[in-house]
Design an enzyme around this catalytic site. Structure first.
Site, PDB file in Angstrom:
ATOM      1  CG  HIS A 106      10.873  67.183  64.565  1.00 40.72           C
ATOM      2  ND1 HIS A 106      10.922  65.846  65.064  1.00 40.72           N
ATOM      3  CD2 HIS A 106       9.329  67.266  64.461  1.00 40.72           C
ATOM      4  CE1 HIS A 106       9.840  65.385  65.526  1.00 40.72           C
ATOM      5  NE2 HIS A 106       8.927  66.040  65.039  1.00 40.72           N
ATOM      6  CD  GLU A 164      14.515  66.036  65.628  1.00 38.71           C
ATOM      7  OE1 GLU A 164      13.649  66.408  66.344  1.00 38.71           O
ATOM      8  OE2 GLU A 164      14.296  65.486  64.726  1.00 38.71           O
ATOM      9  CD  GLU A 166      14.585  60.725  68.245  1.00 38.08           C
ATOM     10  OE1 GLU A 166      15.663  61.416  68.308  1.00 38.08           O
ATOM     11  OE2 GLU A 166      13.436  60.744  68.049  1.00 38.08           O
TER      12      GLU A 166
END
Lengths: 99, 308
Positions: free
Chosen positions: B68, B71, B270
């Site tokens: 993504h 990020e 994450e």
């Protein structure tokens, strides 16, 4: 300015829907604005007791404040001026260094 | 040059790619560089292979960053991993053993077109930059485009949505290229790790359903060990568990596809933070974030050398 200053005045809200009913209202409110969802990544993934982080353009921030207050939905603004945070993140250092 | 490269700032795609060439040039014993294909806009999809050329059929670990575009801490970690692995090979017995017994495939920027766009035009762009025939909106969510329960719950079939699954599975050249590489090397790749942000979580399959994977005990134990190693650096807490219950249900994700493709350990990190800076994690936090994540990834890799 970085990105031609396009994020000046934009804000990032953190919204806390605590009930299914509030989830429905948050989805409806955000569905009528042009927003950039940071977390979760789509309206359909908004769930009870899970925070919603949403980037709102400067000309929509007042409207969102008003709507959330009207609906007594708990929220706070965690980035008050997005352009400033972007400048801080990489700042002029990197462009100067690149030069 | 390699020694002056600043790992504690964010770099543009061009800087990262020239850094990759420099790593390849200055570390002939431990580094190989290759491209697995081209992006939608025609950019090469570069991968660094790290590891001693000790024997042909070594087990391997795949790490991708930048799926993504917004990020940015992801590509910063992939660069940090390479720097740490190469600089510690001589004096760190754990890293030396890992590079002697494993190969690491590091893809610092998976979504090269989107990352470039997030540097030049829209800082918060997420998807790829492919065009859609019927809609003006561009891009597909590269973590909803894998051929596993494609475009079911947790993905959108609308091209303007940020979780758009694409017109068909592996429609994105970037996804197709990596899937092809991992299919070809699936007998050797024993761990797949994808670096995302932000939420401070370590996720493993399944994302697309509330069910337990067959090797749950081994994966859960690896995740727990990894999160403890991460915590040992600066006391930062990461939640861990199956993606469907720890975060939310999503279909077409890379960790589910890699797992179903036969890779027994697949994880999505994450990284920091939980929502003070969000995607705008300051450069001053690159070092602690990458240091703690390095510890976690090393424990996952070390676990592959043991029997579970």
């Amino acid at each position: 300015y970085l990105y031609n200053n396009r994020y000046a005045g934009d804000q990032v809200f953190r919204i806390h829907p605590n009930t299914e009913e509030e989830v429905g209202r948050v989805k409806s409110i955000l569905g009528h604005l042009k927003v950039d969802l940071w977390q979760p990544n789509s309206l359909s993934l908004i769930a009870r007791n899970a925070t919603v982080d949403v980037h709102v353009k400067s000309n929509d921030t007042l409207r969102l404040h008003t709507r959330l207050k009207q609906e007594h939905i708990s929220y706070h603004v965690f980035i008050t001026n997005l352009q400033k945070e972007i400048e801080k993140q990489t700042g002029y250092r990197s462009s100067r260094r690149r030069r | 040059s390699a020694s002056q490269y600043d790992y504690e700032v964010y770099h543009s795609l061009e800087e990262i790619q020239s850094w990759m060439f420099e790593m390849n040039r200055t570390n002939p014993d431990l580094v190989d560089m290759f491209s697995v294909g081209k992006s939608y806009e025609g950019r090469p999809l570069y991968v660094l292979q790290l590891g001693k050329r000790s024997r042909p059929q070594k087990k391997a670990v795949w790490i991708d960053c930048g799926v993504h575009a917004r990020e940015w801490i992801g590509p910063a970690f992939c660069q940090w991993f390479v720097k740490e692995a190469l600089s510690s090979y001589k004096h760190d017995s754990v890293m030396r053993r890992l590079l002697n017994q494993l190969n690491f495939y590091i893809m610092p920027v998976f979504n090269v077109d989107g990352y470039h766009f997030s540097w030049t035009t829209d800082r918060f762009w997420r998807k790829t930059r492919s065009k859609n025939r019927k809609f003006h909106c561009r891009g597909v969510d590269a973590n909803r485009n894998w051929k596993v329960k494609w475009c079911e719950e947790g993905a959108s079939s609308h091209p303007c949505d940020d979780t758009y699954c694409g017109p068909y599975p592996e429609s994105e050249p970037e996804v197709k290229a990596v899937a092809k590489f991992l299919r070809k090397h699936k007998k050797r790749v024993k761990a797949y790790i994808s670096i995302h942000a932000y939420a401070q979580m370590l996720l493993y399959p399944y994302s697309y359903k509330y069910a337990t994977i067959p090797n749950f005990n081994c994966v859960e134990s690896a995740a727990q060990t990894a999160v403890s190693a991460l915590y040992s650096a600066y006391g930062v807490k990461y939640r861990y568990g199956p993606a469907s219950t720890t975060l939310y249900v999503t279909s077409g994700s890379s960790i589910d596809w890699a797992y179903r493709n036969g890779i027994p350990y697949t994880f999505a990190f994450e990284l920091r933070d939980t929502g003070y800076f969000g995607f705008l994690l300051p450069e001053s936090l690159i070092s602690p974030t990458c240091t703690e994540t390095m510890r976690a990834v090393k424990t996952i890799a070390t676990g592959l050398l043991k029997k579970c």
